[in-house]
Write a protein that holds these residues in place. Structure first.
Motif, PDB file in Angstrom:
ATOM      1  N   GLY A 445       0.817  -1.210   0.000  1.00 55.47           N
ATOM      2  CA  GLY A 445       0.000   0.000   0.000  1.00 55.47           C
ATOM      3  C   GLY A 445       0.846   1.253   0.000  1.00 55.47           C
ATOM      4  O   GLY A 445       2.053   1.215   0.270  1.00 55.47           O
ATOM      5  N   ASN A 446       0.219   2.381  -0.284  1.00 54.53           N
ATOM      6  CA  ASN A 446       0.926   3.656  -0.384  1.00 54.53           C
ATOM      7  C   ASN A 446      -0.039   4.811  -0.129  1.00 54.53           C
ATOM      8  O   ASN A 446      -1.267   4.612  -0.149  1.00 54.53           O
ATOM      9  CB  ASN A 446       1.568   3.788  -1.771  1.00 54.53           C
ATOM     10  N   PRO A 447       0.473   6.024   0.114  1.00 58.99           N
ATOM     11  CA  PRO A 447      -0.394   7.156   0.445  1.00 58.99           C
ATOM     12  C   PRO A 447      -1.399   7.517  -0.652  1.00 58.99           C
ATOM     13  O   PRO A 447      -2.419   8.149  -0.362  1.00 58.99           O
ATOM     14  CB  PRO A 447       0.597   8.305   0.673  1.00 58.99           C
ATOM     15  N   ALA A 486      -2.110  -3.988  -5.456  1.00 66.27           N
ATOM     16  CA  ALA A 486      -2.727  -3.382  -6.638  1.00 66.27           C
ATOM     17  C   ALA A 486      -2.569  -1.865  -6.599  1.00 66.27           C
ATOM     18  O   ALA A 486      -2.326  -1.223  -7.637  1.00 66.27           O
ATOM     19  CB  ALA A 486      -4.202  -3.764  -6.720  1.00 66.27           C
ATOM     20  N   GLY A 487      -2.679  -1.277  -5.411  1.00 67.92           N
ATOM     21  CA  GLY A 487      -2.437   0.152  -5.277  1.00 67.92           C
ATOM     22  C   GLY A 487      -1.012   0.532  -5.588  1.00 67.92           C
ATOM     23  O   GLY A 487      -0.747   1.562  -6.218  1.00 67.92           O
ATOM     24  N   ASP A 488      -0.074  -0.315  -5.169  1.00 68.11           N
ATOM     25  CA  ASP A 488       1.338  -0.059  -5.472  1.00 68.11           C
ATOM     26  C   ASP A 488       1.607  -0.145  -6.971  1.00 68.11           C
ATOM     27  O   ASP A 488       2.331   0.686  -7.535  1.00 68.11           O
ATOM     28  CB  ASP A 488       2.226  -1.057  -4.722  1.00 68.11           C
ATOM     29  N   ARG A 489       1.049  -1.160  -7.613  1.00 70.51           N
ATOM     30  CA  ARG A 489       1.229  -1.308  -9.055  1.00 70.51           C
ATOM     31  C   ARG A 489       0.609  -0.130  -9.802  1.00 70.51           C
ATOM     32  O   ARG A 489       1.208   0.420 -10.739  1.00 70.51           O
ATOM     33  CB  ARG A 489       0.588  -2.604  -9.539  1.00 70.51           C
ATOM     34  N   ALA A 490      -0.579   0.262  -9.387  1.00 70.02           N
ATOM     35  CA  ALA A 490      -1.260   1.377 -10.050  1.00 70.02           C
ATOM     36  C   ALA A 490      -0.488   2.683  -9.867  1.00 70.02           C
ATOM     37  O   ALA A 490      -0.429   3.517 -10.782  1.00 70.02           O
ATOM     38  CB  ALA A 490      -2.683   1.517  -9.515  1.00 70.02           C
ATOM     39  N   SER A 491       0.128   2.860  -8.704  1.00 75.69           N
ATOM     40  CA  SER A 491       0.870   4.100  -8.455  1.00 75.69           C
ATOM     41  C   SER A 491       2.119   4.175  -9.330  1.00 75.69           C
ATOM     42  O   SER A 491       2.561   5.268  -9.689  1.00 75.69           O
ATOM     43  CB  SER A 491       1.252   4.212  -6.979  1.00 75.69           C
ATOM     44  N   ASP A 503      -8.615   2.971 -10.367  1.00 77.54           N
ATOM     45  CA  ASP A 503      -7.297   2.524 -10.850  1.00 77.54           C
ATOM     46  C   ASP A 503      -6.895   1.218 -10.169  1.00 77.54           C
ATOM     47  O   ASP A 503      -6.314   0.323 -10.797  1.00 77.54           O
ATOM     48  CB  ASP A 503      -6.236   3.591 -10.561  1.00 77.54           C
ATOM     49  N   ILE A 504      -7.204   1.117  -8.886  1.00 78.45           N
ATOM     50  CA  ILE A 504      -6.873  -0.104  -8.142  1.00 78.45           C
ATOM     51  C   ILE A 504      -7.687  -1.279  -8.673  1.00 78.45           C
ATOM     52  O   ILE A 504      -7.158  -2.377  -8.882  1.00 78.45           O
ATOM     53  CB  ILE A 504      -7.126   0.111  -6.638  1.00 78.45           C
ATOM     54  N   VAL A 505      -8.972  -1.041  -8.907  1.00 80.10           N
ATOM     55  CA  VAL A 505      -9.837  -2.096  -9.447  1.00 80.10           C
ATOM     56  C   VAL A 505      -9.275  -2.649 -10.751  1.00 80.10           C
ATOM     57  O   VAL A 505      -9.195  -3.868 -10.955  1.00 80.10           O
ATOM     58  CB  VAL A 505     -11.265  -1.557  -9.662  1.00 80.10           C
ATOM     59  N   GLU A 506      -8.877  -1.770 -11.648  1.00 77.99           N
ATOM     60  CA  GLU A 506      -8.418  -2.210 -12.962  1.00 77.99           C
ATOM     61  C   GLU A 506      -7.091  -2.961 -12.894  1.00 77.99           C
ATOM     62  O   GLU A 506      -6.756  -3.718 -13.799  1.00 77.99           O
ATOM     63  CB  GLU A 506      -8.289  -1.000 -13.898  1.00 77.99           C
ATOM     64  N   THR A 507      -6.333  -2.752 -11.824  1.00 76.14           N
ATOM     65  CA  THR A 507      -5.041  -3.421 -11.683  1.00 76.14           C
ATOM     66  C   THR A 507      -5.168  -4.799 -11.041  1.00 76.14           C
ATOM     67  O   THR A 507      -4.268  -5.630 -11.154  1.00 76.14           O
ATOM     68  CB  THR A 507      -4.094  -2.542 -10.842  1.00 76.14           C
TER      69      THR A 507
END
Length: 517
Positions: A445-447, A486-491, A503-507
């Motif tokens: 996860g990330n901010p 997924a949040g990390d990948r999207a970021s 964005d998280i959903v799509e990743t």
């Protein structure tokens, strides 16, 4: 991987020394080698580089003395600043201090704040600071010359490598004990400490390296008192299995969501999308009938179930029979995103908690609907996962958000134990509590994920995993880890600023596919 308190790590060290016969000085030497290796990575070429080691009188300082020896042997110009009298050193720290004295390394005692005046000048042109002052055993508040040294280190602009934990950070809860070093890299030994992952301490740790110092595996495995664990990739890898080629949509579970109200259709949409993109075969959304046309447009892969409502697009108690009928046809139930807490909704939620006989996830307004009587969770018929953010957890526990944040592990453990649920306390480094007292800290996860809708996606993922047959604990652990990943990948693709729940959903599918391989 286990995560421990300072006391638990001391007990592990003691057992390694007393029961397995490993001399403490050997453990210290191994720790120093891990620090030296990290220092080499930070410095690049070691020869000719200037390094200042800030050291205390305990074992943390001893690690620093031994690391200073290795750096000097590789050609670094090393000086040591000692925050104690040389005569106060003892044990393994004294052994390693005596060695650097015999090598002729410069040592400057800093017994009062004025002694740091000359150190300020020595920082000019330094390439690395090694912080080996306090370690995990800190008691009380940082003060005197150590506090001044912390400010000096933080204001220097020089890369900082902390030994075991940044000086001034509590290893047990991540608290800043008056002042603390901000490290670029921290090398900890044996096992990570809670304070590395709990804020604010997590924000001071920098890159964390977990160094093997030769503690026998059996020491940790036989220590039954350790209740904490990190949620890591290896922990989750065994939970995501490759799909059989002859599978059909019913194979992967029917899940039902009760979510949404007038003005909050997005939350319901994101929960359903989170489930679909996590692999659910069939998803149905129950919504107040007036917003059903909106949801039919928003959702093309999920089915919708229009339900009786009161005025204003809020679910009515008359919806309960249809909801329970749908529950009987489903394998998991998610309740809460965008549901509202007005009018009949709390009564509907409480009825579902008592009557639903399939695993359920309670989030957002479902939890707020239970805040006046959370003990009703004890009356449920099936396993449950609750996913509160700190404010929602505070309402459930009858405390304040600040108190929850001060003891996130304790809050998750209390909720899980009190109501017999899996408690997912959301936030930076989400904590998952189990009724038996175990807890798990997430490492993804990330901010950028601190934005509306990401919690709804998490509800969808966990509900999906329950519907696919995971236990409530496994679904929660896999859910929070994969959600964060997924949040990390999207970021990486879009940056943290402006990252959205969509964005998280799509990743999600690509992230999950990594585990299937």
């Amino acid at each position: 991987m286990k995560v421990v308190t300072s006391g638990e790590m001391r007990e592990i060290d003691r057992r390694a020394i007393q029961e397995f016969g490993i001399p403490g000085v050997v453990l210290m030497e191994n720790a120093a080698l891990r620090v030296f290796e990290a220092a080499k990575d930070m410095l690049g070429e070691v020869a000719g580089k200037r390094v200042l080691v800030f050291a205390g009188k305990g074992n943390n300082g001893g690690d620093g003395f031994a690391a200073a020896r290795h750096l000097a042997n590789w050609g670094a110009e090393v000086e040591v600043v000692l925050f104690a009298s040389k005569n106060s050193l003892s044990g393994d720290a004294l052994i390693n201090f005596s060695i650097i004295i015999n090598m002729g390394l410069p040592v400057h005692e800093a017994l009062v704040s004025g002694d740091l005046d000359s150190v300020r000048n020595r920082l000019a042109g330094a390439h690395l600071i090694i912080d080996a002052i306090l370690g995990t055993g800190i008691k009380g508040t940082v003060k005197g010359p150590v506090r001044d040294a912390v400010s000096l280190i933080n204001d220097s602009g020089i890369p900082v490598l902390s030994v075991d934990i940044p000086s001034g950070i509590s290893g047990d809860d991540g608290r800043v004990c008056g002042a603390a070093v901000r490290a670029d890299t921290t090398v900890t030994f044996g096992l990570p400490k809670r304070g590395h992952f709990l804020y604010p301490g997590a924000g001071y740790t920098g890159k964390l390296i977990i160094g093997d110092i030769g503690i026998p595996k059996g020491v940790v495995e036989s220590y039954e008192g350790i209740t904490g664990e990190l949620i890591t990739r290896s922990r989750i890898a065994g939970l995501i299995t490759k799909r059989k080629r002859d599978a059909h949509k019913g194979t992967f579970g029917r899940v039902f969501f009760l979510a949404g109200s007038a003005g909050y259709t997005g939350a319901a949409f994101l929960a359903c999308q989170g489930a679909l993109k996590s692999g659910s075969g069939l998803v149905t959304l129950g919504v107040p009938e007036s917003i059903n046309p909106v949801m039919e447009v928003k959702l093309t892969e999920a089915m919708t179930l229009p339900l009786p409502e009161t005025d204003g697009g809020i679910l009515s108690r008359d919806a309960v029979p249809a909801v329970l009928e749908q529950v009987r046809a489903s394998r998991a139930l998610g309740v809460g995103p965008g549901l509202s807490t007005r009018k009949d909704v709390p009564e509907v939620v409480k009825t579902l908690v008592r009557e639903a006989d399939i695993p359920l996830v309670l989030d957002a307004d479902a939890l707020n609907s239970l805040a006046d009587d959370p003990d009703i969770l004890k009356s449920r018929k099936a396993p449950a996962v609750i996913t509160p953010h700190p404010g929602e957890m505070a309402r459930l526990l009858g405390t304040t958000t600040a108190e929850v944040q001060e003891d996130r592990i304790g809050a998750a453990q209390e909720a899980a134990g009190k109501w017999g649920v899996i408690a997912v306390l959301k936030g930076a480094n989400t904590v998952v509590g189990h009724p038996d007292g175990r807890f798990f800290i997430n490492t993804t996860g990330n901010p950028g994920m601190a934005t509306g809708g990401t919690g709804d996606v998490l509800t969808g993922i966990i509900t999906s995993f329950l519907g696919q047959g995971m236990s409530s604990l496994d679904a929660a652990l896999a859910g929070v880890y994969i959600h964060g990943l997924a949040g990390d990948r999207a970021s990486l693709q879009k940056g943290e600023r402006g990252l959205t729940a969509g964005d998280i959903v799509e990743t999600l599918p690509l992230v999950i596919s990594e585990f299937e391989k």
